[in-house]
Design a protein around this motif. Structure first.
Motif, PDB file in Angstrom:
ATOM      1  N   UNK A 160       0.815  -1.210   0.000  1.00 23.07           N
ATOM      2  CA  UNK A 160       0.000   0.000   0.000  1.00 23.07           C
ATOM      3  C   UNK A 160       0.845   1.253   0.000  1.00 23.07           C
ATOM      4  N   UNK A 161       1.745   1.335   0.953  1.00 24.16           N
ATOM      5  CA  UNK A 161       2.656   2.473   1.017  1.00 24.16           C
ATOM      6  C   UNK A 161       4.052   1.940   1.287  1.00 24.16           C
ATOM      7  N   UNK A 162       5.029   2.511   0.599  1.00 27.86           N
ATOM      8  CA  UNK A 162       6.411   2.066   0.752  1.00 27.86           C
ATOM      9  C   UNK A 162       7.224   3.199   1.354  1.00 27.86           C
ATOM     10  N   UNK A 163       7.699   2.978   2.576  1.00 29.20           N
ATOM     11  CA  UNK A 163       8.651   3.899   3.196  1.00 29.20           C
ATOM     12  C   UNK A 163      10.060   3.460   2.817  1.00 29.20           C
ATOM     13  N   UNK A 164      10.922   4.416   2.564  1.00 26.79           N
ATOM     14  CA  UNK A 164      12.277   4.081   2.116  1.00 26.79           C
ATOM     15  C   UNK A 164      13.305   4.855   2.934  1.00 26.79           C
ATOM     16  N   UNK A 165      14.283   4.135   3.441  1.00 21.47           N
ATOM     17  CA  UNK A 165      15.502   4.751   3.968  1.00 21.47           C
ATOM     18  C   UNK A 165      16.625   4.271   3.060  1.00 21.47           C
ATOM     19  N   UNK A 166      17.126   5.169   2.254  1.00 23.51           N
ATOM     20  CA  UNK A 166      18.140   4.839   1.260  1.00 23.51           C
ATOM     21  C   UNK A 166      19.403   5.627   1.572  1.00 23.51           C
ATOM     22  N   UNK A 167      20.540   4.938   1.593  1.00 21.13           N
ATOM     23  CA  UNK A 167      21.765   5.665   1.919  1.00 21.13           C
ATOM     24  C   UNK A 167      22.984   4.929   1.387  1.00 21.13           C
ATOM     25  N   UNK A 168      24.040   5.692   1.230  1.00 22.81           N
ATOM     26  CA  UNK A 168      25.361   5.137   1.008  1.00 22.81           C
ATOM     27  C   UNK A 168      26.083   5.108   2.335  1.00 22.81           C
ATOM     28  N   UNK A 169      26.704   3.987   2.676  1.00 20.93           N
ATOM     29  CA  UNK A 169      27.351   3.885   3.981  1.00 20.93           C
ATOM     30  C   UNK A 169      28.574   4.785   4.085  1.00 20.93           C
ATOM     31  N   UNK A 170      29.065   5.255   2.959  1.00 18.79           N
ATOM     32  CA  UNK A 170      30.206   6.166   2.908  1.00 18.79           C
ATOM     33  C   UNK A 170      30.306   6.687   1.493  1.00 18.79           C
ATOM     34  N   UNK A 171      31.252   7.561   1.249  1.00 18.66           N
ATOM     35  CA  UNK A 171      31.499   8.047  -0.101  1.00 18.66           C
ATOM     36  C   UNK A 171      32.688   7.333  -0.718  1.00 18.66           C
ATOM     37  N   UNK A 172      33.423   8.055  -1.562  1.00 24.24           N
ATOM     38  CA  UNK A 172      34.629   7.510  -2.180  1.00 24.24           C
ATOM     39  C   UNK A 172      35.553   8.680  -2.484  1.00 24.24           C
ATOM     40  N   UNK A 173      36.796   8.546  -2.059  1.00 20.51           N
ATOM     41  CA  UNK A 173      37.777   9.631  -2.165  1.00 20.51           C
ATOM     42  C   UNK A 173      38.837   9.239  -3.188  1.00 20.51           C
ATOM     43  N   UNK A 174      39.167  10.162  -4.077  1.00 20.88           N
ATOM     44  CA  UNK A 174      40.228   9.910  -5.048  1.00 20.88           C
ATOM     45  C   UNK A 174      41.569   9.816  -4.327  1.00 20.88           C
ATOM     46  N   UNK A 175      42.345   8.793  -4.659  1.00 24.52           N
ATOM     47  CA  UNK A 175      43.674   8.627  -4.060  1.00 24.52           C
ATOM     48  C   UNK A 175      44.658   9.525  -4.804  1.00 24.52           C
ATOM     49  N   UNK A 194      39.288   5.328  -2.432  1.00 26.00           N
ATOM     50  CA  UNK A 194      39.268   4.749  -1.090  1.00 26.00           C
ATOM     51  C   UNK A 194      38.348   5.580  -0.201  1.00 26.00           C
ATOM     52  N   UNK A 195      37.894   4.988   0.896  1.00 22.01           N
ATOM     53  CA  UNK A 195      37.121   5.691   1.924  1.00 22.01           C
ATOM     54  C   UNK A 195      37.724   5.312   3.262  1.00 22.01           C
ATOM     55  N   UNK A 196      37.107   5.742   4.351  1.00 19.00           N
ATOM     56  CA  UNK A 196      37.652   5.451   5.669  1.00 19.00           C
ATOM     57  C   UNK A 196      38.569   6.548   6.176  1.00 19.00           C
ATOM     58  N   UNK A 197      38.469   7.734   5.569  1.00 15.98           N
ATOM     59  CA  UNK A 197      39.244   8.887   6.032  1.00 15.98           C
ATOM     60  C   UNK A 197      38.455   9.608   7.125  1.00 15.98           C
ATOM     61  N   UNK A 198      38.852  10.825   7.406  1.00 14.42           N
ATOM     62  CA  UNK A 198      38.086  11.662   8.328  1.00 14.42           C
ATOM     63  C   UNK A 198      36.627  11.646   7.870  1.00 14.42           C
ATOM     64  N   UNK A 199      35.704  11.214   8.728  1.00 16.58           N
ATOM     65  CA  UNK A 199      34.298  11.078   8.294  1.00 16.58           C
ATOM     66  C   UNK A 199      33.654  12.388   7.879  1.00 16.58           C
ATOM     67  N   UNK A 200      34.262  13.520   8.221  1.00 18.84           N
ATOM     68  CA  UNK A 200      33.629  14.802   7.941  1.00 18.84           C
ATOM     69  C   UNK A 200      33.991  15.398   6.590  1.00 18.84           C
ATOM     70  N   UNK A 201      34.971  14.838   5.885  1.00 17.10           N
ATOM     71  CA  UNK A 201      35.292  15.439   4.595  1.00 17.10           C
ATOM     72  C   UNK A 201      34.200  15.090   3.593  1.00 17.10           C
TER      73      UNK A 201
END
Length: 801
Positions: free
Chosen positions: A234-249, A350-357
């Protein structure tokens, strides 16, 4: 129609800005509350999503902990030989034997993901995988969402890594097909995990064509999944997310030689684990900590975290087996070799750097089908533990019953800004709107109706600069860049009209361009990338930009950034003259113009570095953030980083005092401009020379390589009366006139570093002589320089700008 249903869709490594390249998710986001997910520090996030636990509460941040007594790899103690024998061990199958023996000691869930990866065999007996049981297993050690749903008799399903590896086809396509095939009208919750963006981002980088294709494929899979769910529920609630981003090395850092130089013995004095973005340490002697801290203090590329850092990152309360000290790499710096990749080419993402960048942030979206009023809400940065109570509430459960301190979903305050500028004064936006109305009326009066008019540049991105002048009146600082889409060839009349409007509006440039009528075949250029991602239709067919190919910025060739550097340098030269005292200075009454040109040159230097790091984007704000994030790890000079960062900011919010962008600052960054030019030409020509004359020769040879195209372009150049009167006989068959002009710019600009002298003009004349009738050097050094500058800049305005 069935009952309400909640989908948690984790799209691994869905960076916060990726959704702009995904039409379906972008359209869904407009109907939802959106934000950015702040990655858990490290690489162990499931306890946050499904249990509301932060790292300190759970105790761990990474996949492996230091626990010799519990290590399933203990058999390696009897078979591992010294480090130098590692290769022979691999050939002899020792690692395979150790892994097979370890699996017999592991729980089923642990066995599905944990292996020896590339941890040195002699180090393996010190480490133990952290996650023993899945969140949906009652033995996981905390009250999980799945246990709560079971207690309330609510049916649920999960297809989450590593469980997805059990599917015959565990590609994202296979996962989505399995998800659709298993749809059950009685289910109330489904956790789904798509994984290919992460793998492709690591292998090819976040701005690669491969990643761009993967985004398009993922977007189509999301559309297919959501359409299938809406048929059943009837109704679909969605929580969609990326667990992190991706940083150029941007570069690598080899820590092992640094650690060996301490004289400490691994397994006797201390132990360490080299993750891709951090090194974790455990100390067996007090002296060991002192030596490690001394060795890593001030090491370029990262830093040891202090007590305040541990609190800031939420890891101060972690178990000592997680780490006794942590060295965190700077954004873009890959610790290599590491215990996951010990050889081969370093991965470019890569990811896993400072979470705030910014680039480490994941996309976050909540689509609450029961509360349509939440559409358009800005959530800001969301911490992963807040997902748990959110899921409970969407499933109709009171989160306060299951969480000690429910984390409220943040709501970001919307910044006050205009449609075209970041200036909070409504009059600034009204000024630009008024100017654009004049431009549109002029286009209509001259050409009649056109298919579309597109506003590009900084005003098209909503980042245009407007400031209050000395007379107290607002005026635009940046150029107006507008492009007409129409089947008629309007190039030359639009150029002429732009010149007329420039004077009427009192602005340096009104650039009116013609895009043709078919935008689907536009090549990969800076202009076309910005056209697709940072422009808006202000008149006519609003859908025309949809035809522009959605390209990753990594597809833009280096030739584009070479041209940008030289054009911006020429712009600086166009704002200079020689005073009656023989000094190089700004043209009287045009100090603001020179300031703007210096700012543009600084931005071009920053843009070249961002492209080199595979991190270019159209937004000034995002470029500034990325440049500041990556520059320290890349080893750029602090004065350059400060100047470029201020330039990005000034471009959006100029000030009447000029921001200090004067000749003194310009002289200070000229070595950085020259270095960027050399490296960009080398990248373009696959050369490795540092000799500047050779670089110039390579540049000209590259752009004159096609004789027929060069002659044709030279003939177009010679259509301008100024060039006809100043070029040598037979110039049309010489090197590219267009690029001969550009190649003279760096040497002319370099004169600013010292006194102008005839000797400093030798290489400039050598470049220009095959094409131009050159002025005599004369008796005055500055006058001779200015004569050459005037020749080059007049020619530049004629055929290059």
């Amino acid at each position: 129609m069935g009952r309400d249903f909640t989908l948690m869709l984790l799209i691994d490594a869905l960076r916060a800005d990726y959704v702009e390249r995904m039409p379906f998710l972008r359209s869904l986001a407009r109907l939802s509350a959106v934000g950015a997910l702040r990655e858990c520090f490290g690489f162990v996030p499931r306890q946050a999503y499904f249990g509301g636990l932060d790292a300190s509460t759970y105790g761990y941040t990474n996949m492996y902990r230091h626990d010799p007594a519990a290590s399933p790899f203990r058999v390696a103690r009897g078979v591992a030989m010294p480090m130098m024998e590692e290769c022979r061990h691999e050939r002899a199958g020792v690692r395979a034997f150790v892994e097979e023996t370890a699996r017999q000691r592991m729980a089923p869930f642990e066995r599905s993901y944990a292996g020896s990866v590339q941890i040195p065999l002699s180090y393996l007996p010190l480490f133990d995988p952290v996650e023993k049981f899945a969140p949906w297993d009652r033995r996981c050690g905390y009250t999980s969402l799945f246990q709560i749903l079971d207690a309330h008799g609510m049916r649920w399903r999960q297809l989450v890594w590593p469980e997805t590896n059990r599917l015959v086809d565990h590609s994202d396509h296979g996962i989505v097909e399995a998800a659709i095939a298993g749809i059950d009208p009685e289910e109330r919750f489904f956790a789904l995990h798509l994984q290919e963006l992460d793998c492709i981002g690591h292998m090819f980088g976040p701005e690669s064509v491969e990643l761009d294709r993967a985004l398009a494929a993922t977007d189509l899979l999301c559309r297919r999944l959501f359409e299938a769910l809406e048929v059943t529920y009837g109704r679909v609630n969605v929580v969609l997310f990326g667990d992190h981003g991706m940083v150029s090395v941007t570069r690598t850092l080899d820590l092992e030689p640094v650690l060996r130089a301490t004289g400490l013995i691994y397994g006797v004095d201390y132990a360490y684990f080299l993750d891709s973005t951090m090194a974790r340490f455990w100390f067996y002697r007090a002296e060991s900590r002192t030596r490690i801290e001394t060795a890593l203090a001030g090491l370029p590329g990262g830093r040891l975290l202090g007590a305040k850092d541990l609190v800031h990152y939420g890891i101060a309360g972690c178990d000592s087996r997680n780490a006794e000290a942590v060295f965190l790499a700077d954004p873009g710096v890959l610790i290599f070799p590491n215990f996951f990749q010990a050889s081969g080419d370093p991965i470019p993402g890569m990811h896993g750097y400072d979470p705030d960048i910014e680039d480490n942030l994941g996309f976050f979206m909540v689509h609450d089908a029961t509360r349509p009023e939440t559409a358009g809400q800005q959530l800001g940065r969301v911490d992963p533990p807040s997902i748990f109570p959110l899921l409970l509430e969407l499933c109709g459960l009171e989160s306060a019953r299951f969480t000690q301190a429910p984390l409220p979903m943040p709501r970001a305050a919307m910044a006050v800004r205009g449609t075209y500028t970041v200036n909070s004064d409504p009059a600034a936006d009204a000024l630009v709107a008024g100017h654009l109305k004049i431009v549109l009326e002029a286009i209509k009066a001259r050409f009649g109706p056109v298919r579309a008019v597109v506003l590009g540049g900084s005003f098209g991105r909503g980042e245009g600069g407007v400031m209050t002048g000395a007379d107290g009146r607002l005026r635009p600082v940046n150029d107006y860049d507008l492009m007409v889409v129409d089947p008629r060839d309007l190039r030359e009349p639009l150029r002429v009209l732009g010149e007329q409007l420039r004077g009427e509006l009192g602005i340096d440039f009104v650039d009116l361009g013609w895009l043709g009528n078919d935008l689907s075949r536009l090549p990969a250029t800076i202009l076309n990338y910005d056209l697709r991602h940072g422009s808006r239709v202000i008149e006519g067919d609003t859908s025309v930009l949809d035809a522009v190919p959605i390209r990753a910025s990594g597809m833009i060739p280096p030739t584009e950034f070479v041209r940008l550097l030289l054009n911006r340098a020429a712009g600086v030269l166009s704002g200079l003259q020689v005073s009656t005292e023989g000094e190089i200075c700004a043209i009287p009454g045009r100090t603001d113009y020179l300031t703007n040109q210096i700012v543009k040159l600084l931005i071009a230097i920053g843009d070249w570095h961002l492209h080199h790091w595979r991190a270019y984007t159209c937004s000034y704000r995002r470029r500034a953030e990325r440049f500041q994030d990556f520059a320290p790890g890349a080893g750029l000079r602090a004065p350059l980083v400060a100047a470029v960062s201020r330039a990005y900011a000034f471009k959006c919010a100029p000030t009447i005092d000029g921001g200090g962008f004067d000749l003194g600052l310009l002289r200070g960054i000229l070595p950085d401009f020259r270095a960027a030019f050399i490296e960009s030409v080398n990248a373009m020509t696959s050369a490795h020379t540092r000799d500047f004359n050779r670089v110039l020769a390579n540049y000209l040879a590259h752009f004159s390589a096609d004789p027929e195209a060069t002659v044709a372009d030279n003939r177009r150049c010679l259509a301008h009366s100024f060039l006809r009167t100043r070029t040598v006989e037979g110039a049309e068959g010489a090197a590219s006139i267009h690029h001969t002009i550009m190649a003279a710019v760096p040497e002319l600009l370099d004169v600013l570093r010292g006194d102008a002298s005839p000797g400093a003009l030798v290489s400039t004349r050598a470049v220009l002589a095959p094409v131009f009738n050159l002025p005599a050097l004369g008796s005055g050094d500055a006058a001779a320089w200015d004569a050459h500058r005037e020749l080059v800049i007049t020619a530049w305005f004629a055929v290059c700008h």
